[in-house]
Design a protein around this motif. Structure first.
Motif, PDB file in Angstrom:
ATOM      1  N   GLU A   4       4.267 -13.127 -36.179  1.00 12.82           N
ATOM      2  CA  GLU A   4       3.053 -13.808 -36.623  1.00 12.82           C
ATOM      3  C   GLU A   4       3.328 -15.262 -37.001  1.00 12.82           C
ATOM      4  O   GLU A   4       2.442 -16.110 -36.928  1.00 12.82           O
ATOM      5  CB  GLU A   4       2.431 -13.069 -37.813  1.00 12.82           C
ATOM      6  N   PRO A  13       5.951 -18.226 -32.922  1.00  6.33           N
ATOM      7  CA  PRO A  13       5.282 -18.143 -31.618  1.00  6.33           C
ATOM      8  C   PRO A  13       6.216 -17.796 -30.467  1.00  6.33           C
ATOM      9  O   PRO A  13       5.836 -17.056 -29.558  1.00  6.33           O
ATOM     10  CB  PRO A  13       4.696 -19.556 -31.442  1.00  6.33           C
ATOM     11  N   ARG A  14       7.434 -18.321 -30.495  1.00 11.28           N
ATOM     12  CA  ARG A  14       8.371 -18.009 -29.414  1.00 11.28           C
ATOM     13  C   ARG A  14       8.713 -16.524 -29.408  1.00 11.28           C
ATOM     14  O   ARG A  14       8.771 -15.904 -28.343  1.00 11.28           O
ATOM     15  CB  ARG A  14       9.649 -18.847 -29.550  1.00 11.28           C
ATOM     16  N   ARG A  62       6.841 -14.083 -30.626  1.00  9.48           N
ATOM     17  CA  ARG A  62       5.655 -13.334 -30.212  1.00  9.48           C
ATOM     18  C   ARG A  62       5.512 -13.350 -28.692  1.00  9.48           C
ATOM     19  O   ARG A  62       5.229 -12.325 -28.065  1.00  9.48           O
ATOM     20  CB  ARG A  62       4.393 -13.903 -30.857  1.00  9.48           C
ATOM     21  N   GLU A  90      -0.522 -22.804 -29.360  1.00 11.16           N
ATOM     22  CA  GLU A  90      -0.926 -21.758 -30.286  1.00 11.16           C
ATOM     23  C   GLU A  90      -2.404 -21.872 -30.647  1.00 11.16           C
ATOM     24  O   GLU A  90      -3.123 -20.858 -30.720  1.00 11.16           O
ATOM     25  CB  GLU A  90      -0.070 -21.808 -31.547  1.00 11.16           C
ATOM     26  N   ARG A  97      -4.454 -20.660 -27.676  1.00 14.93           N
ATOM     27  CA  ARG A  97      -4.343 -19.204 -27.569  1.00 14.93           C
ATOM     28  C   ARG A  97      -5.270 -18.524 -28.575  1.00 14.93           C
ATOM     29  O   ARG A  97      -6.016 -17.596 -28.236  1.00 14.93           O
ATOM     30  CB  ARG A  97      -2.896 -18.761 -27.798  1.00 14.93           C
ATOM     31  N   LYS A  98      -5.223 -18.975 -29.809  1.00 14.45           N
ATOM     32  CA  LYS A  98      -6.075 -18.388 -30.851  1.00 14.45           C
ATOM     33  C   LYS A  98      -7.552 -18.630 -30.562  1.00 14.45           C
ATOM     34  O   LYS A  98      -8.397 -17.761 -30.793  1.00 14.45           O
ATOM     35  CB  LYS A  98      -5.694 -18.966 -32.215  1.00 14.45           C
ATOM     36  N   LYS A 108       2.957 -19.244 -23.054  1.00 11.61           N
ATOM     37  CA  LYS A 108       4.340 -19.687 -23.227  1.00 11.61           C
ATOM     38  C   LYS A 108       4.476 -21.165 -22.893  1.00 11.61           C
ATOM     39  O   LYS A 108       3.586 -21.767 -22.282  1.00 11.61           O
ATOM     40  CB  LYS A 108       5.276 -18.876 -22.339  1.00 11.61           C
TER      41      LYS A 108
END
Length: 247
Positions: A44, A47-48, A50, A181, A184-185, A198
């Motif tokens: 959480e 990021p890498r 996840r 990020e 993505r969110k 990625k």
């Protein structure tokens, strides 16, 4: 970016085949371990990590393998000390290639990468010889059969994406590395499924070669991809359709 897309499709197909034999699990575990070592064991806030876990799950890597790799990274259990090494070079026809590795033995990895280049008509170069032809981007993929282009584009742009393109059966969203990020969110908040998110290296210019030379380039890329220590192979190869179809 077309060349990038074609090679990415071939890589994904090969990874799916390798997953059936369990061959890809070692590479996935190494990435998870290094990600956990660098950014902690909580996906959480890392990021890498996840992204590495999400990719491992996509290839059906067992949960216990994922958990063990995280613990190796955080030091809870003993494991090899992997380091990241990058090699650059040229394939047949002057195609630029970057090879990213995770290794516990630099000499072995350098020897294997150099051998692959020389065997398939390429040349291993010095650091920086081709990296200037690439830029680091966030890359997010969304299944095109589940969402319409306008919905995806509006959500992505609103979240801060640079571009959205349709590539075969998916939408590919490009972002600045720092915005990956957030985009993505933003997509998830809009109810849009994210297949993968990625950081990637995208060629700013591509090199087109045809016929036998193109076949040699693909063989070199596949040989590099097949090495145990290699995690990612990037290229500015503008791949002819007939070469991709026969891969």
């Amino acid at each position: 970016m077309a060349g990038h897309s074609k090679w990415a499709n071939i890589r994904h197909r090969k990874a799916a085949q390798d997953a059936k034999r369990g061959k890809i699990y070692t590479k996935l575990a190494r990435e998870i371990t290094v990600a956990a070592r660098e950014g902690g064991g909580d996906p959480e806030t890392n990021p890498r990590l996840r992204a590495a876990i999400e990719r491992a799950r996509k290839f059906n890597m067992p949960k216990e393998n994922i958990e063990r790799a995280i613990k190796r990274g955080t030091g809870e259990i003993a494991g090899e000390a992997y380091e990241e090494v990058t090699y650059e070079g040229y394939g047949p026809g002057g195609v630029a290639i970057i090879v990213k590795c995770l290794t516990d033995n630099r000499n072995r990895t350098a020897s294997e990468v150099r051998h692959a280049f020389s065997k398939h008509g390429g040349n291993l170069g010095t650091s920086g010889c081709v990296s200037w032809m690439f830029e680091r981007k966030g890359v997010i993929t969304v299944p095109a059969d589940k969402f319409d282009e306008e919905t995806v584009m509006l959500a992505a742009i609103d979240a801060g994406a640079d571009d959205v393109v349709r590539e075969d059966d998916k939408f590919v969203i490009y972002t600045q590395p720092t915005e990956l990020e957030a985009v993505r969110k933003g997509l998830l908040d809009a109810g849009i499924e994210v297949e993968e998110a990625k950081l990637d290296l995208i060629p700013t210019t591509t090199t087109r070669v045809e016929g036998e030379t193109a076949q040699k380039v693909l063989k070199l890329l596949m040989a590099l991809e097949d090495l145990d220590d290699v995690q990612e192979v990037y290229s500015n190869f503008d791949m002819p359709e007939e070469v991709m179809n026969n891969a």
